[in-house]
Design an enzyme around this catalytic site. Sequence first.
Site, mmCIF file in Angstrom:
data_model
loop_
_atom_site.group_PDB
_atom_site.id
_atom_site.type_symbol
_atom_site.label_atom_id
_atom_site.label_comp_id
_atom_site.label_asym_id
_atom_site.label_seq_id
_atom_site.Cartn_x
_atom_site.Cartn_y
_atom_site.Cartn_z
ATOM 1 C CG ASN A 86 58.307 31.356 79.274
ATOM 2 O OD1 ASN A 86 58.005 31.198 78.230
ATOM 3 N ND2 ASN A 86 57.251 32.291 80.084
ATOM 4 C CB SER A 112 53.613 34.484 72.809
ATOM 5 O OG SER A 112 53.225 35.835 73.099
ATOM 6 C CE LYS A 166 56.735 33.167 74.967
ATOM 7 N NZ LYS A 166 57.157 33.590 76.129
ATOM 8 C CD GLU A 173 56.283 40.573 76.562
ATOM 9 O OE1 GLU A 173 56.400 40.265 77.872
ATOM 10 O OE2 GLU A 173 55.842 39.432 75.769
ATOM 11 C CE1 TYR A 174 61.105 40.807 79.999
ATOM 12 C CE2 TYR A 174 62.896 41.744 81.221
ATOM 13 C CZ TYR A 174 62.072 40.720 81.120
ATOM 14 O OH TYR A 174 61.786 39.888 82.034
#
Length: 297
Positions: A86, A112, A166, A173-174
Amino acid sequence: MQLGLVGLGKMGFNMRERLRAGGHEVIGYDPRPEVTDVPSPAALTDALTAPRVVWVMVPSGSVTHDTIVALADVLSPGDLLIDGGNSRYTEDAKHQKLLGENGISFIDAGVSGGVWGLTDGYGLMVGGSADDVARAMPIFDALRPPGPRADGFVHAGPTGAGHFAKMVHNGVEYALMTAYAEGYELLSAADLITDPQAVYQAWTNGTVVRSWLQQLLAKALEEDPGFSRITGYTEDSGEGRWTVEEAIRLRVPVPSIAASLFARFLSRQDESPTMKAVAALRQQFGGHAVKRVSESG
Protein backbone atom coordinates in the site's frame (compact mmCIF):
# COMPACT_ATOMS: atom_id res chain seq x y z
CA MET A 1 5.83 -18.76 -14.59
CA GLN A 2 8.53 -18.22 -11.97
CA LEU A 3 8.15 -15.46 -9.35
CA GLY A 4 10.17 -14.23 -6.40
CA LEU A 5 7.98 -12.97 -3.55
CA VAL A 6 9.40 -10.78 -0.80
CA GLY A 7 7.16 -10.54 2.27
CA LEU A 8 5.14 -13.52 3.53
CA GLY A 9 2.77 -11.87 5.98
CA LYS A 10 -1.01 -12.24 5.94
CA MET A 11 -1.30 -11.22 2.30
CA GLY A 12 1.99 -12.45 0.89
CA PHE A 13 1.74 -15.92 2.43
CA ASN A 14 -1.71 -16.50 0.94
CA MET A 15 -0.64 -15.07 -2.41
CA ARG A 16 2.20 -17.57 -2.54
CA GLU A 17 -0.25 -20.40 -1.89
CA ARG A 18 -2.73 -19.20 -4.53
CA LEU A 19 -0.02 -18.79 -7.15
CA ARG A 20 1.41 -22.23 -6.44
CA ALA A 21 -2.08 -23.72 -6.70
CA GLY A 22 -2.31 -22.00 -10.08
CA GLY A 23 0.75 -23.85 -11.33
CA HIS A 24 3.38 -21.13 -10.85
CA GLU A 25 6.78 -21.59 -9.22
CA VAL A 26 7.03 -19.16 -6.31
CA ILE A 27 10.17 -18.68 -4.23
CA GLY A 28 9.47 -16.56 -1.18
CA TYR A 29 11.68 -14.60 1.18
CA ASP A 30 10.71 -13.37 4.63
CA PRO A 31 12.85 -12.59 7.70
CA ARG A 32 10.89 -15.22 9.64
CA PRO A 33 12.65 -18.57 9.16
CA GLU A 34 9.46 -20.57 9.67
CA VAL A 35 7.88 -19.26 6.45
CA THR A 36 10.79 -18.30 4.16
CA ASP A 37 12.06 -20.44 1.29
CA VAL A 38 15.50 -18.81 1.14
CA PRO A 39 17.70 -17.12 3.77
CA SER A 40 18.16 -13.68 2.15
CA PRO A 41 17.15 -11.42 -0.74
CA ALA A 42 20.45 -12.24 -2.43
CA ALA A 43 19.69 -15.95 -2.14
CA LEU A 44 16.27 -15.25 -3.62
CA THR A 45 17.72 -13.65 -6.73
CA ASP A 46 20.25 -16.47 -7.04
CA ALA A 47 17.40 -19.00 -6.98
CA LEU A 48 15.52 -17.25 -9.80
CA THR A 49 16.27 -17.58 -13.50
CA ALA A 50 17.03 -14.30 -15.27
CA PRO A 51 15.25 -12.24 -16.41
CA ARG A 52 13.51 -12.28 -13.04
CA VAL A 53 10.15 -11.05 -11.79
CA VAL A 54 10.09 -10.14 -8.09
CA TRP A 55 6.98 -9.07 -6.18
CA VAL A 56 7.46 -6.99 -3.00
CA MET A 57 4.64 -7.39 -0.46
CA VAL A 58 5.77 -5.59 2.69
CA PRO A 59 4.36 -2.71 4.81
CA SER A 60 4.29 0.69 3.14
CA GLY A 61 6.74 3.45 3.96
CA SER A 62 10.36 2.98 4.92
CA VAL A 63 10.12 -0.82 4.92
CA THR A 64 9.09 -0.84 1.26
CA HIS A 65 11.70 1.74 0.29
CA ASP A 66 14.52 -0.09 2.09
CA THR A 67 13.46 -3.39 0.52
CA ILE A 68 13.46 -1.91 -2.99
CA VAL A 69 16.87 -0.32 -2.42
CA ALA A 70 18.25 -3.67 -1.25
CA LEU A 71 16.79 -5.49 -4.24
CA ALA A 72 18.14 -2.89 -6.66
CA ASP A 73 21.62 -3.98 -5.58
CA VAL A 74 21.07 -7.69 -6.27
CA LEU A 75 18.74 -7.68 -9.29
CA SER A 76 20.05 -7.42 -12.87
CA PRO A 77 19.21 -5.39 -15.96
CA GLY A 78 16.08 -6.84 -17.59
CA ASP A 79 14.49 -7.87 -14.29
CA LEU A 80 11.05 -6.61 -13.24
CA LEU A 81 10.04 -5.53 -9.73
CA ILE A 82 6.39 -5.23 -8.65
CA ASP A 83 5.48 -3.24 -5.52
CA GLY A 84 2.20 -4.79 -4.36
CA GLY A 85 2.01 -3.07 -0.97
CA ASN A 86 0.00 0.00 0.00
CA SER A 87 2.69 2.49 -0.97
CA ARG A 88 1.70 6.09 -1.54
CA TYR A 89 1.55 6.67 -5.28
CA THR A 90 3.99 9.59 -5.02
CA GLU A 91 6.74 7.10 -4.09
CA ASP A 92 6.35 5.10 -7.28
CA ALA A 93 8.14 7.52 -9.60
CA LYS A 94 11.10 7.60 -7.20
CA HIS A 95 11.29 3.82 -7.11
CA GLN A 96 10.92 3.58 -10.88
CA LYS A 97 13.83 6.01 -11.30
CA LEU A 98 15.98 4.16 -8.76
CA LEU A 99 15.41 0.81 -10.41
CA GLY A 100 15.60 2.22 -13.94
CA GLU A 101 19.12 3.41 -13.30
CA ASN A 102 20.02 -0.27 -12.95
CA GLY A 103 17.99 -1.35 -15.98
CA ILE A 104 15.21 -2.85 -13.83
CA SER A 105 11.55 -2.33 -14.77
CA PHE A 106 8.85 -1.38 -12.25
CA ILE A 107 5.12 -1.95 -11.76
CA ASP A 108 3.00 -0.61 -8.91
CA ALA A 109 0.10 -2.89 -7.97
CA GLY A 110 -2.77 -2.12 -5.64
CA VAL A 111 -4.12 -5.34 -4.16
CA SER A 112 -7.48 -5.83 -2.45
CA GLY A 113 -8.98 -8.98 -1.00
CA GLY A 114 -7.51 -9.36 2.47
CA VAL A 115 -7.35 -12.80 4.03
CA TRP A 116 -10.15 -13.99 1.70
CA GLY A 117 -7.99 -13.53 -1.39
CA LEU A 118 -6.53 -17.04 -1.09
CA THR A 119 -9.87 -18.63 -1.99
CA ASP A 120 -11.80 -15.81 -3.69
CA GLY A 121 -8.99 -14.06 -5.56
CA TYR A 122 -7.57 -10.54 -5.33
CA GLY A 123 -8.76 -7.37 -6.99
CA LEU A 124 -5.77 -5.87 -8.80
CA MET A 125 -5.08 -2.30 -9.92
CA VAL A 126 -1.72 -1.87 -11.65
CA GLY A 127 0.36 0.95 -13.07
CA GLY A 128 3.27 0.75 -15.48
CA SER A 129 4.10 0.27 -19.13
CA ALA A 130 1.94 -1.96 -21.31
CA ASP A 131 4.92 -4.23 -22.06
CA ASP A 132 5.76 -4.74 -18.38
CA VAL A 133 2.14 -5.42 -17.47
CA ALA A 134 1.84 -7.97 -20.30
CA ARG A 135 4.99 -9.68 -19.07
CA ALA A 136 3.50 -10.13 -15.58
CA MET A 137 -0.02 -10.98 -16.79
CA PRO A 138 0.20 -14.72 -16.03
CA ILE A 139 0.80 -13.80 -12.37
CA PHE A 140 -2.04 -11.27 -12.34
CA ASP A 141 -4.39 -13.79 -13.95
CA ALA A 142 -3.61 -16.38 -11.27
CA LEU A 143 -4.20 -13.92 -8.45
CA ARG A 144 -7.38 -12.21 -9.67
CA PRO A 145 -10.86 -13.69 -9.11
CA PRO A 146 -12.27 -16.10 -11.70
CA GLY A 147 -14.39 -14.62 -14.46
CA PRO A 148 -13.84 -11.82 -16.98
CA ARG A 149 -10.45 -10.16 -16.53
CA ALA A 150 -12.01 -6.68 -16.51
CA ASP A 151 -14.09 -7.57 -13.44
CA GLY A 152 -11.07 -8.15 -11.20
CA PHE A 153 -8.11 -6.50 -12.88
CA VAL A 154 -7.31 -3.09 -14.34
CA HIS A 155 -4.23 -1.61 -15.94
CA ALA A 156 -5.10 1.79 -14.50
CA GLY A 157 -2.44 3.81 -16.29
CA PRO A 158 1.29 4.63 -16.13
CA THR A 159 3.52 4.32 -13.08
CA GLY A 160 1.67 5.42 -9.93
CA ALA A 161 -1.82 4.77 -11.32
CA GLY A 162 -2.17 1.41 -9.59
CA HIS A 163 -1.45 2.76 -6.14
CA PHE A 164 -3.55 5.88 -6.79
CA ALA A 165 -6.53 3.68 -7.71
CA LYS A 166 -5.97 1.55 -4.58
CA MET A 167 -5.79 4.71 -2.45
CA VAL A 168 -9.19 5.88 -3.71
CA HIS A 169 -10.52 2.33 -3.31
CA ASN A 170 -9.59 2.40 0.37
CA GLY A 171 -11.10 5.85 0.83
CA VAL A 172 -14.39 4.56 -0.57
CA GLU A 173 -14.04 1.55 1.72
CA TYR A 174 -13.76 3.87 4.74
CA ALA A 175 -17.03 5.60 3.83
CA LEU A 176 -18.89 2.35 3.14
CA MET A 177 -17.83 0.77 6.43
CA THR A 178 -18.87 3.85 8.37
CA ALA A 179 -22.29 3.94 6.68
CA TYR A 180 -22.92 0.28 7.46
CA ALA A 181 -21.77 0.79 11.05
CA GLU A 182 -24.01 3.83 11.55
CA GLY A 183 -26.96 1.87 10.19
CA TYR A 184 -26.25 -0.90 12.69
CA GLU A 185 -26.14 1.57 15.59
CA LEU A 186 -29.44 3.12 14.55
CA LEU A 187 -31.12 -0.28 14.30
CA SER A 188 -29.76 -1.22 17.73
CA ALA A 189 -31.09 1.99 19.28
CA ALA A 190 -34.66 1.41 18.04
CA ASP A 191 -36.97 -0.52 20.38
CA LEU A 192 -38.96 -1.62 17.31
CA ILE A 193 -36.05 -3.73 16.02
CA THR A 194 -35.74 -6.98 17.95
CA ASP A 195 -32.75 -8.43 16.07
CA PRO A 196 -30.38 -6.04 14.23
CA GLN A 197 -28.24 -8.96 13.07
CA ALA A 198 -31.24 -10.56 11.38
CA VAL A 199 -31.91 -7.31 9.54
CA TYR A 200 -28.34 -7.17 8.24
CA GLN A 201 -28.54 -10.85 7.33
CA ALA A 202 -31.71 -10.19 5.34
CA TRP A 203 -30.00 -7.35 3.51
CA THR A 204 -27.40 -9.74 2.09
CA ASN A 205 -29.77 -10.87 -0.66
CA GLY A 206 -31.97 -8.86 -2.97
CA THR A 207 -31.41 -5.39 -1.52
CA VAL A 208 -29.67 -2.46 -3.18
CA VAL A 209 -27.26 -2.10 -0.23
CA ARG A 210 -26.00 -5.69 -0.31
CA SER A 211 -22.23 -6.05 -0.63
CA TRP A 212 -19.33 -8.11 0.61
CA LEU A 213 -18.63 -5.62 3.41
CA GLN A 214 -22.29 -5.72 4.43
CA GLN A 215 -22.17 -9.54 4.47
CA LEU A 216 -19.06 -9.41 6.64
CA LEU A 217 -20.84 -7.15 9.13
CA ALA A 218 -23.75 -9.60 9.33
CA LYS A 219 -21.21 -12.39 9.92
CA ALA A 220 -19.40 -10.37 12.62
CA LEU A 221 -22.70 -9.67 14.43
CA GLU A 222 -23.56 -13.35 14.34
CA GLU A 223 -20.20 -14.27 15.86
CA ASP A 224 -20.22 -11.49 18.50
CA PRO A 225 -23.72 -10.02 19.06
CA GLY A 226 -23.44 -6.43 20.26
CA PHE A 227 -19.66 -6.54 19.73
CA SER A 228 -19.13 -7.18 23.43
CA ARG A 229 -15.65 -8.62 22.89
CA ILE A 230 -14.06 -5.63 21.14
CA THR A 231 -13.61 -1.89 21.63
CA GLY A 232 -14.42 0.81 19.12
CA TYR A 233 -10.81 1.95 18.74
CA THR A 234 -10.11 2.02 14.99
CA GLU A 235 -6.78 2.55 13.24
CA ASP A 236 -6.38 4.02 9.77
CA SER A 237 -3.95 2.58 7.23
CA GLY A 238 -2.91 5.95 5.83
CA GLU A 239 -4.69 5.57 2.51
CA GLY A 240 -7.85 7.24 3.82
CA ARG A 241 -5.77 10.25 4.83
CA TRP A 242 -4.03 10.32 1.46
CA THR A 243 -7.38 10.17 -0.33
CA VAL A 244 -8.62 13.24 1.54
CA GLU A 245 -5.33 15.06 0.94
CA GLU A 246 -5.52 14.33 -2.80
CA ALA A 247 -9.14 15.47 -2.87
CA ILE A 248 -8.06 18.78 -1.34
CA ARG A 249 -5.22 19.11 -3.86
CA LEU A 250 -7.55 18.38 -6.78
CA ARG A 251 -10.44 20.38 -5.27
CA VAL A 252 -12.78 17.40 -5.42
CA PRO A 253 -15.45 17.26 -2.67
CA VAL A 254 -15.38 13.95 -0.76
CA PRO A 255 -17.48 14.71 2.35
CA SER A 256 -18.42 11.09 3.08
CA ILE A 257 -14.83 9.84 2.88
CA ALA A 258 -13.56 12.77 4.96
CA ALA A 259 -16.22 12.23 7.63
CA SER A 260 -15.39 8.53 7.85
CA LEU A 261 -11.71 9.34 8.36
CA PHE A 262 -12.46 11.75 11.19
CA ALA A 263 -14.84 9.21 12.72
CA ARG A 264 -11.85 6.90 13.10
CA PHE A 265 -9.94 9.62 14.91
CA LEU A 266 -12.94 10.14 17.20
CA SER A 267 -12.95 6.43 18.05
CA ARG A 268 -9.57 6.82 19.76
CA GLN A 269 -10.75 9.34 22.33
CA ASP A 270 -12.00 8.00 25.65
CA GLU A 271 -13.24 11.50 26.40
CA SER A 272 -13.84 13.91 23.53
CA PRO A 273 -12.56 17.44 24.24
CA THR A 274 -14.77 18.66 21.39
CA MET A 275 -17.95 17.25 22.88
CA LYS A 276 -17.01 18.53 26.33
CA ALA A 277 -16.71 22.00 24.81
CA VAL A 278 -20.08 21.59 23.09
CA ALA A 279 -21.70 20.57 26.41
CA ALA A 280 -20.11 23.55 28.16
CA LEU A 281 -21.35 25.95 25.47
CA ARG A 282 -24.89 24.58 25.68
CA GLN A 283 -24.83 25.17 29.43
CA GLN A 284 -23.48 28.70 29.00
CA PHE A 285 -25.96 29.99 26.44
CA GLY A 286 -29.03 27.99 27.36
CA GLY A 287 -28.57 26.73 30.86
CA HIS A 288 -28.75 23.16 29.61
CA ALA A 289 -27.81 20.45 32.07
CA VAL A 290 -24.42 18.77 31.86
CA LYS A 291 -23.29 15.44 33.26
CA ARG A 292 -20.71 15.99 35.97
CA VAL A 293 -17.74 13.75 36.60
CA SER A 294 -18.43 12.02 39.90
CA GLU A 295 -16.13 12.60 42.85
CA SER A 296 -14.97 9.02 42.56
CA GLY A 297 -13.72 9.83 39.05
